[in-house]
Enzyme design. Structure first.
Site, PDB file in Angstrom:
ATOM      1  CD  GLU A  29       9.381  -3.541  -7.345  1.00  0.00           C
ATOM      2  OE1 GLU A  29       8.716  -3.474  -6.298  1.00  0.00           O
ATOM      3  OE2 GLU A  29      10.579  -3.892  -7.365  1.00  0.00           O
ATOM      4  CG  LEU A  58       9.120  -7.686  -6.917  1.00  0.00           C
ATOM      5  CD1 LEU A  58       8.285  -8.825  -6.361  1.00  0.00           C
ATOM      6  CD2 LEU A  58      10.201  -7.279  -5.977  1.00  0.00           C
ATOM      7  CD  GLU A  60      12.737  -3.573  -4.814  1.00  0.00           C
ATOM      8  OE1 GLU A  60      13.388  -4.644  -4.892  1.00  0.00           O
ATOM      9  OE2 GLU A  60      11.513  -3.552  -4.648  1.00  0.00           O
ATOM     10  CD  GLN A  82       5.113  -1.479  -4.729  1.00  0.00           C
ATOM     11  OE1 GLN A  82       5.134  -2.476  -4.022  1.00  0.00           O
ATOM     12  NE2 GLN A  82       4.732  -1.522  -5.989  1.00  0.00           N
ATOM     13  CG  PHE A  83       6.401   0.578   0.720  1.00  0.00           C
ATOM     14  CD1 PHE A  83       5.648   1.216   1.699  1.00  0.00           C
ATOM     15  CD2 PHE A  83       5.744  -0.188  -0.230  1.00  0.00           C
ATOM     16  CE1 PHE A  83       4.262   1.100   1.724  1.00  0.00           C
ATOM     17  CE2 PHE A  83       4.350  -0.300  -0.213  1.00  0.00           C
ATOM     18  CZ  PHE A  83       3.618   0.346   0.769  1.00  0.00           C
ATOM     19  CG  ASP A  85       9.974   0.304   4.726  1.00  0.00           C
ATOM     20  OD1 ASP A  85      10.015   0.173   5.950  1.00  0.00           O
ATOM     21  OD2 ASP A  85       9.333   1.222   4.164  1.00  0.00           O
ATOM     22  CB  ILE A  87      15.502   1.862  -0.954  1.00  0.00           C
ATOM     23  CG1 ILE A  87      16.032   2.662  -2.147  1.00  0.00           C
ATOM     24  CG2 ILE A  87      16.333   2.098   0.283  1.00  0.00           C
ATOM     25  CD1 ILE A  87      15.895   4.167  -1.967  1.00  0.00           C
ATOM     26  CG  HIS A 129       4.907  -1.994   4.240  1.00  0.00           C
ATOM     27  ND1 HIS A 129       5.085  -3.250   4.746  1.00  0.00           N
ATOM     28  CD2 HIS A 129       4.735  -2.157   2.905  1.00  0.00           C
ATOM     29  CE1 HIS A 129       5.013  -4.143   3.770  1.00  0.00           C
ATOM     30  NE2 HIS A 129       4.798  -3.503   2.644  1.00  0.00           N
TER      31      HIS A 129
HETATM   32  C1  LIG Z   1      11.962  -6.237  -2.221  1.00  0.00           C
HETATM   33  C2  LIG Z   1      10.517  -5.866  -2.296  1.00  0.00           C
HETATM   34  N1  LIG Z   1      10.102  -5.036  -3.265  1.00  0.00           N
HETATM   35  C3  LIG Z   1       8.809  -4.695  -3.344  1.00  0.00           C
HETATM   36  C4  LIG Z   1       7.896  -5.164  -2.469  1.00  0.00           C
HETATM   37  C5  LIG Z   1       6.421  -4.760  -2.571  1.00  0.00           C
HETATM   38  N2  LIG Z   1       5.674  -5.947  -2.930  1.00  0.00           N
HETATM   39  C6  LIG Z   1       5.060  -6.688  -2.006  1.00  0.00           C
HETATM   40  S1  LIG Z   1       4.482  -8.098  -2.620  1.00  0.00           S
HETATM   41  C7  LIG Z   1       4.953  -7.707  -4.184  1.00  0.00           C
HETATM   42  C8  LIG Z   1       4.681  -8.650  -5.298  1.00  0.00           C
HETATM   43  C9  LIG Z   1       5.180 -10.009  -4.991  1.00  0.00           C
HETATM   44  O1  LIG Z   1       4.801 -10.865  -6.007  1.00  0.00           O
HETATM   45  P1  LIG Z   1       5.115 -12.408  -5.963  1.00  0.00           P
HETATM   46  O2  LIG Z   1       6.526 -12.627  -5.532  1.00  0.00           O
HETATM   47  O3  LIG Z   1       4.719 -12.987  -7.246  1.00  0.00           O
HETATM   48  O4  LIG Z   1       4.209 -12.952  -4.784  1.00  0.00           O
HETATM   49  P2  LIG Z   1       2.630 -12.858  -4.609  1.00  0.00           P
HETATM   50  O5  LIG Z   1       2.386 -11.655  -3.758  1.00  0.00           O
HETATM   51  O6  LIG Z   1       2.008 -12.749  -5.958  1.00  0.00           O
HETATM   52  O7  LIG Z   1       2.232 -14.088  -3.905  1.00  0.00           O
HETATM   53  C10 LIG Z   1       5.599  -6.482  -4.198  1.00  0.00           C
HETATM   54  C11 LIG Z   1       6.137  -5.820  -5.390  1.00  0.00           C
HETATM   55  C12 LIG Z   1       8.375  -6.030  -1.462  1.00  0.00           C
HETATM   56  N3  LIG Z   1       7.560  -6.553  -0.544  1.00  0.00           N
HETATM   57  N4  LIG Z   1       9.676  -6.364  -1.406  1.00  0.00           N
END
Ligand SMILES: Cc1ncc(C[n+]2csc(CCOP(=O)(O)OP(=O)(O)O)c2C)c(N)n1
Lengths: 322, 337
Positions: A29, A58, A60, A82-83, A85, A87, A129
């Site tokens: 990601e 998005l 994993e 990405q983190f 956490d 995984i 995180h």
């Molecule tokens: C399972 C997971 N993978 C990766 C992340 C890291 N991360 C945080 S927000 C985000 C993007 C989320 O996008 P979206 O669902 O469109 O919501 P937005 O933040 O745009 O409102 C990512 C990849 C996470 N929080 N949770």
């Protein structure tokens, strides 16, 4: 020689490997255009194209599962989570596919795959995180678990991991990403997987640690003039029991330091190994200095992470034990 | 006579909606500035998503249960969450309902029926399904809402939740806030089909609205709520708007995004709804100015007060892992403190 921080060292290693072997591909990601949220893959998509540096949706579970399939069919994928956490939605793929593929195919389908993921606290990331999840993976036969504590090792260990024909969980201590720069040779070199490194020498005590805790342990040792061996494990599975044995037989006093929670952390396994193999050499009980068995809080994080004070107090206790 | 009363309440509803939007925007701005000054650790702005959230809120009842995500500040404000609750969370101080345990933006306000935000995206969706099952089982007169970004629709949790909710015919709205981006990934690279259309694959109702319009979002949310309340099963509702600014205070969108909607832009929902509400006679320039000035005053005052509140006591870190503290945690607490 140039000096690099850990982010640069990993970036440089990936770059080197990709230019040498076009079966190496990266997926994850935000790793492409954005260069990764920690900038570890900066510039690589521009250099190698979207086909080799993939910004995935998005998911994993999909990233890891697809990486396994790529490895089965001739590629050498390096997925990024990405983190650490996050995984856990891919846990099934890691535990039930990745870790067991060689075994269940009697070696016919090996998986040359390195799953990179930042882990650990110290960045005010709160509950989700900051986690150090190594124990989940170290508990799983078929995985190799590696974590560097400095830029030089990051390059050497990542290169070795990417040479392997077995899946590696490559855990990057995010707190150390930019904490320090070190000399990192431009040329190709390897650090052996499964081999700990003696990063400080002494006679009175052995401190076993790894990853984010290595600099904290070293600074404590220096400030308090501790006459201690400090072993940086570097590979958490398989554990370098020979290096542990050599040091413990010399010092007879052991401390294990890690950020992950105490219960069933690396300290538990290391203590068990020491008890089984060399308990007669011990002058004092083994002490673990670890994160507590709680999640990592946001505001009170400094109380969670093992620090110099706790390590120094434990050292005093061990050294004074009669 | 009734017509006049209706007009009056319509006007009041819109002023309240507008007020929540401005308060949310003002709070966002304040926290972002404070973050730059090092007074706040982190934040995920809600900027640009206010209208869609408020439209949804207007269609809901007080008792409805929400499994919100980290960008729902306008939704929370419109549903009566005191802004101190939000600011204390962002500060992680001892008045924070969750004792400073979570990163900023991970709000909790269970008194106003907002459950707790987690970081791993979309993992709130299956929870909302379970809560909706309990609503049905206990014959409660309420519905459940789970909100999430469009990027989160790629997760297994999204699929699991929609499928189970459909099979069990549950009173739940899946509210997808499509701001066009998941950090650096544009929606076109996230999915090949409009999010709301995915509803059909699960056998549930799919709806979409202009998330930049409070009225349009309200109109569609009302339809969704009526559908769900009448026992016809779940709805997947998508609102579209723009993420104005970075994903979070740690993000630099100029690395991947060229067209960023700025405050005051004609795509800013504040500009759009101000214009629409003025046209309909709900707002005057004078009321607008008063609401804006008042919001700034309230936000500054509350922010300053909350900032002065101290951190939670260190021992709180060891509490609430379990109902009763086990021996290992008490030992660790003793060692550390
Ligand atoms: C399972 C997971 N993978 C990766 C992340 C890291 N991360 C945080 S927000 C985000 C993007 C989320 O996008 P979206 O669902 O469109 O919501 P937005 O933040 O745009 O409102 C990512 C990849 C996470 N929080 N949770």
């Amino acid at each position: 020689m140039t000096t690099m921080n850990m982010v640069q060292a990993i970036n440089h290693t990936l770059d080197m490997k990709m230019s040498a072997d076009d079966s190496v591909v990266l997926l994850g990601e935000d790793i492409g255009v954005d260069g990764g949220v920690f900038r570890v893959t900066e510039g690589l998509q521009k250099k190698y194209g979207q086909e080799r540096v993939m910004d995935t949706p998005l998911v994993e579970l999909g990233i890891v599962g697809a990486a396994i399939g790529m490895a089965i069919n001739g590629l050498r994928p390096v997925p990024e989570i990405q983190f650490q956490d996050f995984i856990y939605t891919a846990f099934d793929q890691i535990i039930n596919q990745m870790a067991k593929m060689r075994y269940r195919t009697a070696g016919r389908l090996p998986l040359p795959l390195v799953l990179r993921t930042p882990y650990g606290g110290g960045v005010r990331g709160g509950i989700y995180h900051s986690q150090s999840g190594e124990s989940y993976f170290v508990h799983t036969a078929g995985l190799t678990v590696v974590t560097p504590s400095n830029p030089y090792d990051a390059k050497g260990l990542l290169s070795s991991s990417m040479d392997m024909n077995d899946p590696v969980i490559f855990m990057e201590p995010k707190r150390l990403y930019r904490a320090a720069k070190a000399e990192v040779p431009e040329e190709d070199y390897r650090e052996e997987i499964g081999k700990a490194k003696l990063v400080h020498e002494g006679d009175k005590m052995t401190i076993i640690t790894y990853g984010s805790m290595v600099p904290t342990v070293l600074s404590t040792v220096q400030k308090n003039n501790l006459d201690a061996d400090v072993l940086d494990l570097r590979t958490l599975l398989p554990i370098d029991v020979d290096s542990i044995e050599a040091s413990v037989k010399k010092t007879g006093r052991v401390m294990i330091v890690h950020e992950a929670p105490r219960t069933l952390g690396m300290g538990a396994e290391i203590s068990a190994l020491i008890s089984e193999r060399m308990i007669e050499y011990l002058y004092a009980p083994i002490i673990r200095v670890t994160g507590p068995d709680t999640p990592i809080p946001y505001r009170l994080e400094e109380y969670y992470l093992p620090n110099e004070k706790r390590i120094a107090e434990a050292a005093e206790k061990i050294l004074n034990f009669r | 006579m009734t017509e006049m009363v209706n007009e009056q309440t319509e006007r009041e509803r819109h002023i309240r909606a507008y007020g929540a939007m401005i308060l949310s925007r003002t709070l966002d701005r304040k926290i972002i500035t404070a973050q730059r000054q090092g007074r706040v650790g982190f934040y995920t702005p809600s900027m640009g998503q206010e209208a869609g959230q408020i439209g949804l809120s207007m269609a809901l009842d007080k008792d409805d249960l929400l499994f919100q995500y980290y960008r729902d500040v306008a939704l929370m404000i419109h549903r009566g969450v005191p802004i101190e609750t939000l600011i204390n969370q962002v500060m992680g101080n001892k008045e924070d309902l969750a004792k400073g345990r979570q990163m900023p933006s991970h709000f909790l306000a269970e008194e106003q029926n907002f459950m707790s935000v987690q970081s791993p995206v979309a993992t709130n969706l299956p929870l909302a399904v379970g809560a909706a099952y309990a609503v049905k089982y206990r014959k409660e007169d309420r519905i459940v809402v789970a909100s999430f970004g469009e990027g989160s629709s790629s997760t297994p949790d999204f699929h699991a939740a929609l499928n189970m909710a459909a099979v069990w015919n549950l009173p739940i709205i899946f509210f997808c806030e499509n701001n066009g981006w998941a950090i650096s990934l544009p929606v076109e690279k996230q999915t090949k089909v409009d999010i709301w259309k995915k509803a059909e694959a699960y056998g549930i109702k799919g709806l979409h609205a202009d998330g930049n319009s409070i009225d349009d979002s309200y109109r569609v949310a009302k339809e969704a709520v009526e559908h769900v309340r009448s026992g016809k099963g779940p709805v997947l509702m998508e609102v579209r708007f723009f993420r104005m600014g970075p994903h979070s205070t740690s993000d630099d969108p100029t690395k991947y995004q060229t067209d960023i909607v700025k405050e005051g832009d004609e795509r800013d929902p504040v500009v759009i709804n101000e214009r629409l509400f003025k046209e309909k006679g709900y707002l005057t320039d004078e009321v607008i100015e008063r609401i804006k000035a008042e919001s700034i005053r309230i936000v500054n005052e509350k922010f300053d007060a909350c900032e002065k509140i101290e951190a939670p006591a260190p021992e709180t870190m060891f509490q609430d892992v379990y109902e009763k503290m086990p021996w290992n945690i008490s030992e660790e607490m003793e060692e550390i403190l």
